[in-house]
Design a protein around this motif. Structure first.
Motif, mmCIF file in Angstrom:
data_model
loop_
_atom_site.group_PDB
_atom_site.id
_atom_site.type_symbol
_atom_site.label_atom_id
_atom_site.label_comp_id
_atom_site.label_asym_id
_atom_site.label_seq_id
_atom_site.Cartn_x
_atom_site.Cartn_y
_atom_site.Cartn_z
ATOM 1 N N LYS A 9 8.115 13.623 2.276
ATOM 2 C CA LYS A 9 8.624 13.647 3.653
ATOM 3 C C LYS A 9 7.477 13.538 4.660
ATOM 4 O O LYS A 9 7.625 12.912 5.702
ATOM 5 N N TYR A 10 6.322 14.115 4.330
ATOM 6 C CA TYR A 10 5.175 14.022 5.223
ATOM 7 C C TYR A 10 4.597 12.609 5.219
ATOM 8 O O TYR A 10 4.225 12.072 6.271
ATOM 9 N N VAL A 11 4.529 12.015 4.038
ATOM 10 C CA VAL A 11 4.003 10.657 3.935
ATOM 11 C C VAL A 11 4.957 9.688 4.635
ATOM 12 O O VAL A 11 4.516 8.750 5.312
ATOM 13 N N PHE B 266 0.834 -1.212 0.000
ATOM 14 C CA PHE B 266 0.000 0.000 0.000
ATOM 15 C C PHE B 266 0.872 1.266 0.000
ATOM 16 O O PHE B 266 0.607 2.221 -0.744
ATOM 17 N N LEU B 267 1.929 1.266 0.790
ATOM 18 C CA LEU B 267 2.819 2.419 0.879
ATOM 19 C C LEU B 267 3.544 2.662 -0.446
ATOM 20 O O LEU B 267 3.701 3.810 -0.876
ATOM 21 N N THR B 268 3.941 1.605 -1.126
ATOM 22 C CA THR B 268 4.596 1.737 -2.429
ATOM 23 C C THR B 268 3.655 2.359 -3.448
ATOM 24 O O THR B 268 4.042 3.247 -4.218
ATOM 25 N N VAL B 269 2.405 1.946 -3.445
ATOM 26 C CA VAL B 269 1.410 2.520 -4.353
ATOM 27 C C VAL B 269 1.222 4.005 -4.048
ATOM 28 O O VAL B 269 1.176 4.842 -4.954
ATOM 29 N N ILE B 270 1.142 4.336 -2.783
ATOM 30 C CA ILE B 270 0.965 5.748 -2.383
ATOM 31 C C ILE B 270 2.135 6.593 -2.880
ATOM 32 O O ILE B 270 1.940 7.689 -3.418
ATOM 33 N N PRO C 184 1.783 13.419 -6.262
ATOM 34 C CA PRO C 184 2.033 14.346 -7.370
ATOM 35 C C PRO C 184 3.368 15.075 -7.255
ATOM 36 O O PRO C 184 3.998 15.362 -8.257
ATOM 37 N N LYS C 185 3.809 15.372 -6.064
ATOM 38 C CA LYS C 185 5.058 16.120 -5.889
ATOM 39 C C LYS C 185 5.958 15.383 -4.905
ATOM 40 O O LYS C 185 5.497 14.770 -3.948
ATOM 41 N N SER C 186 7.231 15.524 -5.124
ATOM 42 C CA SER C 186 8.175 14.873 -4.217
ATOM 43 C C SER C 186 8.238 15.596 -2.876
ATOM 44 O O SER C 186 8.716 15.035 -1.889
ATOM 45 N N SER C 187 7.758 16.829 -2.820
ATOM 46 C CA SER C 187 7.797 17.570 -1.561
ATOM 47 C C SER C 187 6.843 16.970 -0.528
ATOM 48 O O SER C 187 7.021 17.172 0.669
#
Length: 183
Positions: A32-34, A17-21, A26-29
């Motif tokens: 870090k939050y994810v 699931f985390l890999t799919v997320i 949309p942005k690499s910024s």
């Protein structure tokens, strides 16, 4: 053995699931939050079976609920402060418009036709400045006679209005600007 199997299955599903997320972000910024949030979830996934064996799972869930509750309280406090600030700004604008209408009425009493009145208030609702554009009118038509007051020329009706505004709103002469449009 079933507990360990279920535990490993949960962790594998979590990583899929985390890999799919991460691929859908949309942005690499945002990564870090994810990553931070996913790290917290991974810790819960890893610790939950250990705590359930020790009988402390309820304590963990209670602490998570408590932390969520306090976070919601903080969010409510921030939302309330924002609403109060927004409400104050709305009141300030409404009060400025009401004072502008009152000033227009005062000008009409002095045979002045107002085209624009702009009032600025302080945070404490004191009038800081008044800017207005007027046109002199009488029954005979436009009246554009200037009279010398102290060290400068000014229209008598405009001078009287400015004096009345200064007295009523307890302002200095520099805070009031009245522009007279020609006839």
């Amino acid at each position: 053995m079933d507990i360990i199997y279920a535990w490993v299955k949960n962790i594998v599903c979590y990583y899929i699931f985390l890999t799919v997320i991460f691929h859908l972000l949309p942005k690499s910024s945002y990564q870090k939050y994810v990553r931070f949030f996913s790290g917290m979830l991974l810790m819960i996934l890893v610790v939950t079976p250990v705590l359930s064996v020790l009988g402390k799972e309820d304590v963990l869930l209670q602490k998570i609920n408590q932390a969520g509750f306090f976070q919601e309280l903080d969010n409510l406090k921030l939302d309330t402060e924002h609403l109060q600030q927004t409400q104050k700004e709305v009141y300030l604008k409404e009060y400025e418009q009401a004072i502008g209408m009152d000033i227009s009425r005062m000008a009409e009493e002095k045979q002045l036709e107002t085209h624009q009145v702009t009032v600025h208030l302080s945070e404490e609702y004191f009038v800081e400045s008044i800017y207005m554009t007027v046109r002199l009118t009488t029954e005979e038509g436009p009246s554009l006679q200037q009279v010398l007051y102290t060290d400068h020329k000014e229209y008598p009706e405009v001078y009287k209005l400015k004096q009345e505004l200064m007295e009523f709103y307890q302002m200095e002469e520099e805070q009031i600007e009245i522009l007279v449009q020609g006839g």
